[in-house]
Design an enzyme around this catalytic site. Structure first.
Site, PDB file in Angstrom:
ATOM      1  CB  CYS A   1      53.982  37.059  41.152  1.00 28.33           C
ATOM      2  SG  CYS A   1      53.009  38.447  40.594  1.00 28.33           S
TER       3      CYS A   1
ATOM      4  CG  HIS B   1      47.072  39.368  42.906  1.00 26.21           C
ATOM      5  ND1 HIS B   1      47.726  38.332  42.266  1.00 26.21           N
ATOM      6  CD2 HIS B   1      46.082  38.787  43.644  1.00 26.21           C
ATOM      7  CE1 HIS B   1      47.149  37.179  42.590  1.00 26.21           C
ATOM      8  NE2 HIS B   1      46.151  37.423  43.415  1.00 26.21           N
TER       9      HIS B   1
ATOM     10  CG  ASP C   1      49.043  30.297  37.813  1.00 26.02           C
ATOM     11  OD1 ASP C   1      49.900  30.674  36.999  1.00 26.02           O
ATOM     12  OD2 ASP C   1      47.824  30.508  37.674  1.00 26.02           O
TER      13      ASP C   1
HETATM   14  N1  ARG Z   1      48.299  33.316  37.017  1.00 24.82           N
HETATM   15  C1  ARG Z   1      48.343  33.720  38.389  1.00 24.82           C
HETATM   16  C2  ARG Z   1      46.971  34.159  38.858  1.00 24.82           C
HETATM   17  O1  ARG Z   1      46.243  34.735  38.075  1.00 24.82           O
HETATM   18  C3  ARG Z   1      49.329  34.820  38.558  1.00 24.82           C
HETATM   19  C4  ARG Z   1      49.546  35.206  39.986  1.00 24.82           C
HETATM   20  C5  ARG Z   1      50.508  36.326  40.148  1.00 24.82           C
HETATM   21  N2  ARG Z   1      50.840  36.514  41.495  1.00 24.82           N
HETATM   22  C6  ARG Z   1      50.842  37.698  42.125  1.00 24.82           C
HETATM   23  N3  ARG Z   1      51.292  37.731  43.345  1.00 24.82           N
HETATM   24  N4  ARG Z   1      50.368  38.765  41.563  1.00 24.82           N
HETATM   25  O2  ARG Z   1      46.579  33.930  39.971  1.00 24.82           O
END
Ligand code: ARG
Length: 274
Positions: free
Chosen positions: A267, A173, A71
């Site tokens: 992200c 988020h 990630d």
């Molecule tokens: N798979 C990652 C997580 O769940 C995705 C993060 C996405 N990043 C963001 N800034 N929304 O943490």
């Protein structure tokens, strides 16, 4: 009334190539480890995003991707900086914990930053946003970042932090449900927030671009704006229209592979604010 003229400001960003991108675990509702991911395609899509930022005149720094951190392409989560001070991340899930050190090393080896380590759980710009025109930081909680980190960020950065409660696990988020469009204004999806937080947002941002459910599910709030140009997922066609009507210039990009991990444009992009 015609939409106001929107002016861009040159930015500095930090990105991380998706060399080791994969969906190997599930820590948000978008992630299905049994669904195939094309890492090569993810890389091509990510390159289009990086090139678009460079072509718009922004300065782009890169983090070295680390094997075993699938990630890490989501660079927004590694820290939150305002005025040369960096509030470090402390990830909720152990699978991502080691990413914080990679970001810390970047700030500690690049001149001009003061790095403040976090003792409280927070996922950087995933849950923090900054509006220079108001001096306010906005901060999400409910799924990842703890409110104790909002208070710690306020002490570290010296700007008021407005806590907003997220209530829909798909919008885990803050940056999946709200984005600054310029120094004063935001776009957001009201239904991702608690009733009280909706009232706060309505009071703070009367001119906000409000997204609907289709926009939000297409990751239309996970955007990066320089004040005029707004990079957002191509899928979010409704958001493209709404932004145009508000006087912004949408730049659609396809990050379909990264969406399988629950991420899109914002992200991937950490803003470095000095
Ligand atoms: N798979 C990652 C997580 O769940 C995705 C993060 C996405 N990043 C963001 N800034 N929304 O943490």
């Amino acid at each position: 009334m015609p939409a106001p003229v929107r002016t861009p400001r040159r930015r500095t960003y930090l990105l991380c190539p998706p060399d080791h991108f994969a969906v190997e675990y599930s820590i948000n509702p978008w992630m299905d480890p049994s669904a195939p991911v094309d890492t090569g395609l993810a890389g091509k899509q990510w390159s289009v995003l990086r090139d678009a930022l460079v072509e718009l005149g922004h300065e782009v720094h890169l983090l070295e991707p680390v094997p075993g951190l699938p990630d890490m392409v989501f660079a927004a989560n590694g820290a939150f900086s305002v005025g040369g001070v960096v509030y470090g991340a402390s990830f909720k899930y152990p699978q991502r914990a080691a990413e914080a050190a990679a970001h810390e090393a970047f700030y500690r080896t690049t001149p001009g930053w003061r790095y403040v380590p976090a003792t409280e759980i927070n996922e950087g710009e995933g849950d923090f946003a900054y509006l220079p025109g108001t001096g306010l930081a906005l901060a999400g909680y409910g799924f990842r970042t703890h409110t104790t980190a909002h208070a710690q960020a306020q002490e570290a950065l010296g700007c008021p932090v407005v806590s907003l409660r997220l209530t829909d696990p798909r919008f885990y988020h803050l940056d999946t449900a709200l984005a600054p469009l310029d120094d004063h204004n935001v776009a957001y999806y009201p239904q991702a927030f608690s009733p009280g937080s909706r009232r706060v947002l309505a009071a703070l941002f009367p001119d906000a671009v409000r997204a609907d459910t289709a926009d939000a599910y297409a990751f239309g709030l996970n955007l990066v704006s320089d004040g005029r140009h707004v990079l957002l997922p191509a899928e979010a066609a409704g958001m493209v229209d709404k932004l145009e009507r508000a006087g912004y210039l949408p730049v659609p990009v396809d990050l379909g592979e990264l969406k399988k991990a629950g991420g899109a444009v914002k992200c991937c992009v950490a803003e470095l604010r000095r």
